[in-house]
Design an enzyme around this catalytic site. Structure first.
Site, mmCIF file in Angstrom:
data_model
loop_
_atom_site.group_PDB
_atom_site.id
_atom_site.type_symbol
_atom_site.label_atom_id
_atom_site.label_comp_id
_atom_site.label_asym_id
_atom_site.label_seq_id
_atom_site.Cartn_x
_atom_site.Cartn_y
_atom_site.Cartn_z
ATOM 1 C CB THR A 87 -0.782 -0.082 1.302
ATOM 2 O OG1 THR A 87 -1.522 -1.236 1.456
ATOM 3 C CG2 THR A 87 -1.719 1.277 1.111
ATOM 4 C CB THR A 164 1.975 -4.867 6.547
ATOM 5 O OG1 THR A 164 0.745 -5.046 6.153
ATOM 6 C CG2 THR A 164 2.112 -3.403 6.416
ATOM 7 C CG ASP A 165 -0.426 -9.173 4.158
ATOM 8 O OD1 ASP A 165 -0.856 -8.272 4.730
ATOM 9 O OD2 ASP A 165 -1.328 -9.903 3.459
ATOM 10 C CE LYS A 243 -0.354 -7.450 8.756
ATOM 11 N NZ LYS A 243 -0.994 -7.222 7.568
#
Ligand code: GLU
Length: 436
Positions: A87, A164-165, A243
């Site tokens: 993103t 981020t994943d 995460k």
């Protein structure tokens, strides 16, 4: 005039009215729905059958190009921003629905003008991927491009923008692949897209550029929100971070240790854990050999041991098991009663096939321990499983692939897996790091 994608519209149904940007319908999306992006950034699909009218509110405007070029300032450090997708690195063109450009250095400064007071930026888009689509081949190329920047004398540090994943897989990979690291490599990302008021992208970028310019460590770190507010970011070691939340802005947390530092938007850096190497003058080398026949397997009650046959049949070289608690798998006692669930039996076959088996824990916090229970002793001693101390399962997977890229024999693999290369093993887990 018929509204087109990109236009702002009001979609009226019998009971409700939704206002937002009319979005193109992605190919994979079911037909019969009109998709609009609401003001809060979320997209909704409205069943065409329910719609009584679509009104045009205003026509689409092409996003404007950056207005001016930024001239570098002599007294500021240089920071390179490499973008790999996610993103934070993308702009969406609502006309076409596509991601139309990577941010240039000028875009970044225009978006966050304060960046221009911290460092002279150079930005390059290396990849444009959602991080769930990354594979180890991407990590290899990532290491090359980061090393290239780090080895430029004028560059003070590198910021990597990424989804981020799987960010923590990439940071672990870079921690092993970048040998003789000389400067900070600061991974940042955003959990909320840049077109939402609550986006964390701006603050994360600001702190990440600050860290790349001024942090005194030569380490691969993540730099994302430390709390749900915009007050500071935390720098977490690339091999010890995970995460832990699907959407919170402060999703990235250190496991089994404290964050290395807090970074504030105004440039202040508060070191919390000084166990890291300092910057140095040497050159970075890329050591990115990786055995792709490496796997990570999460065990669970009821798992049938035939699952592991796939790895035997396909000649895998190593498997990390995310085991339960101190490192258990089901079990010795089950060989008679529930033979198809006895992983112990199958691990024996992996063992005979010279496939390295590394044991980590699903609890994430704490460490595995081969000597507490008889079952564990057997796993460790009879079956020669490698108990990976307090290493995260994901880090152990990346490390095992890297180790197997270097040495094939189980004994050598064991030695390397239990050697601490990038802070992935701590002798004593810091209790203050629990749920930090
Ligand atoms: N799944 C996306 C990724 O990890 C989410 C977007 C993001 O987190 O940046 O790339």
């Amino acid at each position: 005039m018929k509204p087109e994608p990109g236009d702002i519209v009001k979609v009226r149904t019998k009971d409700e009215t939704y206002e937002g940007i009319l979005m193109p319908r992605p190919e994979i999306f079911e037909k019969g729905y009109v998709i609009i992006k609401l003001d809060n950034g979320y997209n909704i699909g409205v069943d065409e059958k329910r719609i009584s009218r679509i009104e045009l509110v205003s026509k689409y405007h092409m996003p404007s190009a950056p207005e001016k070029k930024i001239t570098p300032k002599k007294n500021l450090p240089n920071v390179s921003i490499l973008s790999f997708g996610g993103t934070i690195s993308s702009k969406v063109d609502y006309k076409t629905g596509g991601v139309y450009a990577a941010y240039s250095a000028d875009d970044f400064v225009q978006m966050v003008p304060e960046l221009g007071n911290i460092a002279n930026l150079k930005a390059e888009q290396v990849m444009k991927l959602m991080s769930e689509d990354m594979v180890p081949e991407h990590w290899k190329a990532m290491a090359e491009s980061i090393a290239n920047e780090l080895n430029k004398e004028e560059v003070a540090g590198v910021v990597v923008t990424h989804g981020t994943d799987t960010l923590h897989f990439s940071t672990a990979a870079m921690s092993f692949f970048l040998k003789n690291l000389n400067k900070p490599v600061v991974f940042t990302a955003s959990q909320r897209s840049i077109d939402r008021g609550s986006s964390d992208a701006f603050s994360n970028l600001l702190c990440a550029v600050n860290a790349a310019a001024n942090f005194d460590g030569a380490a691969v770190v993540t730099c994302l929100h430390g709390t749900t507010d915009d007050n500071y970011c935390t720098l977490n070691r690339g091999t010890k971070v995970r995460k832990l939340h699907s959407s919170r802005r402060d999703a990235f947390r250190p496991i089994n240790e404290l964050p290395l530092a807090k970074v504030f938007e105004d440039g202040k850096i508060e070191v919390l854990n000084n166990d890291y190497s300092k910057r140095s003058a040497g050159k970075v080398e890329v050591d990115n050999k990786f055995e792709s026949k490496t796997a990570l397997v999460y065990v669970y009650p009821g798992m049938e041991n035939e699952v592991l046959d796939y790895y035997i049949k396909n000649k895998f070289k190593g498997i990390v098991i995310a085991a339960t608690g101190l490192g258990h798998v089901a079990g010795l006692g089950m060989q008679e009663t529930y033979p198809k669930h006895s992983l112990y039996k199958k691990i024996k076959e992996l063992n005979e096939g010279k496939i390295a088996v590394v044991i980590t824990t699903q609890t994430l916090y704490g460490r595995v321990h081969p000597y507490v229970y008889t079952n564990l002793r057997k796993l460790s001693m009879e079956l020669n499983c490698i108990f990976a101390e307090d290493m995260l399962p994901e880090t152990a997977y990346v490390k095992l692939g890297w180790v197997l890229g270097h040495v094939p024999k189980i004994e050598e693999v064991k030695k390397m897996m239990l050697t601490n290369y990038a802070g992935e093993i701590t002798e004593r887990s810091d209790a203050r790091g629990f749920l930090y």
